[in-house]
Enzyme design. Structure first.
Site, short mmCIF file in Angstrom:
data_model
loop_
_atom_site.label_atom_id
_atom_site.label_comp_id
_atom_site.label_asym_id
_atom_site.label_seq_id
_atom_site.Cartn_x
_atom_site.Cartn_y
_atom_site.Cartn_z
N ASP A 268 -10.16 10.41 8.66
CA ASP A 268 -10.08 9.80 7.32
C ASP A 268 -10.76 8.43 7.31
OD1 ASP A 268 -9.47 9.78 4.63
OD2 ASP A 268 -7.45 8.98 4.90
N GLY B 169 0.82 -1.21 0.00
CA GLY B 169 0.00 0.00 0.00
C GLY B 169 0.84 1.25 0.00
#
Length: 496
Positions: free
Chosen positions: A135, A20
């Site tokens: 987030d 990622g």
């Protein structure tokens, strides 16, 4: 950040595969050679940070996440700094993330409810420690080996209560993902835990509908939709959504923070109660019991009513049973009786009722008796009814779609020039946009819808890149976004 060769951190963590990448660094799959377990290692190259805020934010993430001992938050094993690289060692989740789960197809309602309950419980624990995630999105929520979900990446967390030092995420700094930003966050305002609740509402909407509630052509356009557009009803895209769940999602997506549920704990309880009701009805209908959760059942909480729904929303009326038609006919009959009574009561001073305006009765006139013979009258020629002259309607001229595209392009190009002259947009970015605008104009002149559409797609793509890179600032995007939308609308009509 680093080569493909395996690298060892702190003498024990072997990095094997990058899995990622985010705004604050990279995430690698690795192995803890001391304990012999797989781990996820998040890295940030401190040399790439222009000031101390990135390193401080990373250190805060390590402390904040490690201090959250909750089954819904990813476990942090270790952290440190080595050779200008900060690292955070976490449990490795097998996945998938909720983003991957959504992409795989529709998510059952009972699974959506259970995932929402687990995330709300994790947020309750974070908010109790004064931490705001900022987030929450499907990509930051993933399934663990035990079948539960974990909340990831507290990398842009803000302490809800100021400690007196300058906040790393101050007012007017927008951090997060556009599709899941609360309106106050999108506008750069100060946020608290209720921004996370709004993001959770967006996640629940996406799990049910397969897409977030708002998605514009650019990140700034999406943020403005969060701030200004009406909240869509998830039942329009997912009709089998229970009413109570649709109402809860709607309340979570309220524009004003004080109109949302009061806390993550309240949301968790509402989802717990709704899940119990859903399971009971499913069992009564012979369906699969929703109580067979991904985890063992927890004790039922004290019932707490769902947050009140917005009375301004349109609610589909409850469908009547066999007696509904009878009530309708009775109401119609009553209305007709009332109309007749009103007509009867409407009369002149003599008390004679006036005829209903909807019924016309031809009058029969009897001539009065007379001793003298009636005068002889010639048969009057019937007056010919003039034939109406029907003029052909003036045809409405077809709109010049090419001219509309050209006009929209001119407005966009003029604003680009104004931003450049004002020092808001650099010359290179302005030239990139103007060059593509010229290609679109060429497609219009050649009456080539395919070329015009392709070049417009290219303009949007390059514009988004410039926004993402920061070359087009938020100030510039606020002025250019609506003009670019006008260009797209005109080109779509031209190409249709």
């Amino acid at each position: 950040m680093m080569s493909n060769e395996q690298r060892r951190l702190a003498g024990r963590y072997v990095l094997e595969e990058r899995i990622g990448r985010g705004g604050m660094g990279e995430v690698w799959r690795g192995t803890d050679s001391v304990l012999g377990r797989e781990v996820a290692v998040k890295l940030i190259d401190l040399r790439s940070v222009p000031d101390e805020s990135g390193a401080a934010r990373f250190e805060r993430e390590a402390r904040a996440t490690a201090g959250l001992s909750h089954e819904g938050v990813v476990t942090v094993h270790d952290s440190g700094v080595e050779d200008h690289t900060a690292y955070l060692v976490m449990e490795l989740l097998p996945g998938p993330s909720l983003a991957e789960r959504i992409a795989a197809g529709p998510v059952p309602v009972d699974e959506v409810v259970e995932v929402g309950r687990q995330v709300a419980s994790a947020l309750e624990a974070a908010h109790a420690r004064g931490l705001v995630h900022r987030d929450i999105k499907p990509g930051n929520i993933a399934y663990a080996a035990d079948g539960r979900v974990r909340v990831l990446d507290f990398g842009i967390t803000q302490l809800a209560e100021s400690t007196g030092s300058q906040s790393l995420t101050a007012t007017h700094t927008v951090m997060g993902t556009a599709e899941y930003l609360a309106p106050e966050q999108a506008l750069g305002g100060r946020v608290d835990g209720r921004a996370d609740l709004y993001a959770l509402g967006c996640v629940l909407y996406a799990l049910l509908a397969g897409q977030p509630p708002f998605r514009g052509p650019t990140p700034v356009a999406t943020m403005m939709m969060h701030a200004n557009d009406l909240v869509p009803d998830v039942r329009d895209l997912r009709p089998d959504t229970p009413d109570w769940l649709a109402d809860l999602v709607h309340d979570l997506l309220a524009k004003q923070p004080d109109q949302r549920p009061e806390s993550a704990a309240a949301v968790a309880v509402a989802l717990e109660e709704g899940e119990s009701i859903f399971a009971t009805r499913a069992m009564a209908a012979g369906g699969t019991a929703a109580t067979q959760r991904m985890t063992p059942s927890a004790p039922a909480p004290v019932p707490v009513p769902l947050p009140p729904s917005d009375p301004s929303r349109d609610v589909e009326p409850e469908r009547g049973g066999p007696g509904a038609l009878t009530w309708v006919l009775a109401l119609v009959a009553a209305a007709a009786l009332g109309l007749l009574l009103w007509q009867f009561m409407r009369g002149d001073d003599s008390g004679t009722p006036t005829a209903s305006p909807s019924v016309s009765t031809p009058a029969v006139t009897t001539p009065p008796p007379s001793s003298s013979p009636p005068p002889t009258t010639e048969a009057a020629s019937p007056t010919p009814t003039p034939t109406p002259t029907t003029e052909a309607p003036t045809p409405t001229p077809e709109p010049d779609l090419g001219a509309e595209v050209t006009s929209a392009l001119s407005a966009f190009s003029d604003e680009v020039g104004s931003l450049q002259r004002g020092g808001v947009l650099d010359a290179d970015s302005a030239k990139v946009l103007d060059d593509i605008v010229g290609d679109i104009r060429q497609g219009v002149r050649e009456d080539d819808p395919v070329k015009t559409s392709a070049e417009t797609d290219k303009l949007v793509e390059e514009y988004v890149k410039l926004v993402d890179s920061g070359a087009v600032t938020t100030e510039a995007a606020l002025r250019l976004d609506p003009l670019l939308a006008d260009v797209q609308t005109a080109v779509d009509a031209f190409a249709a």
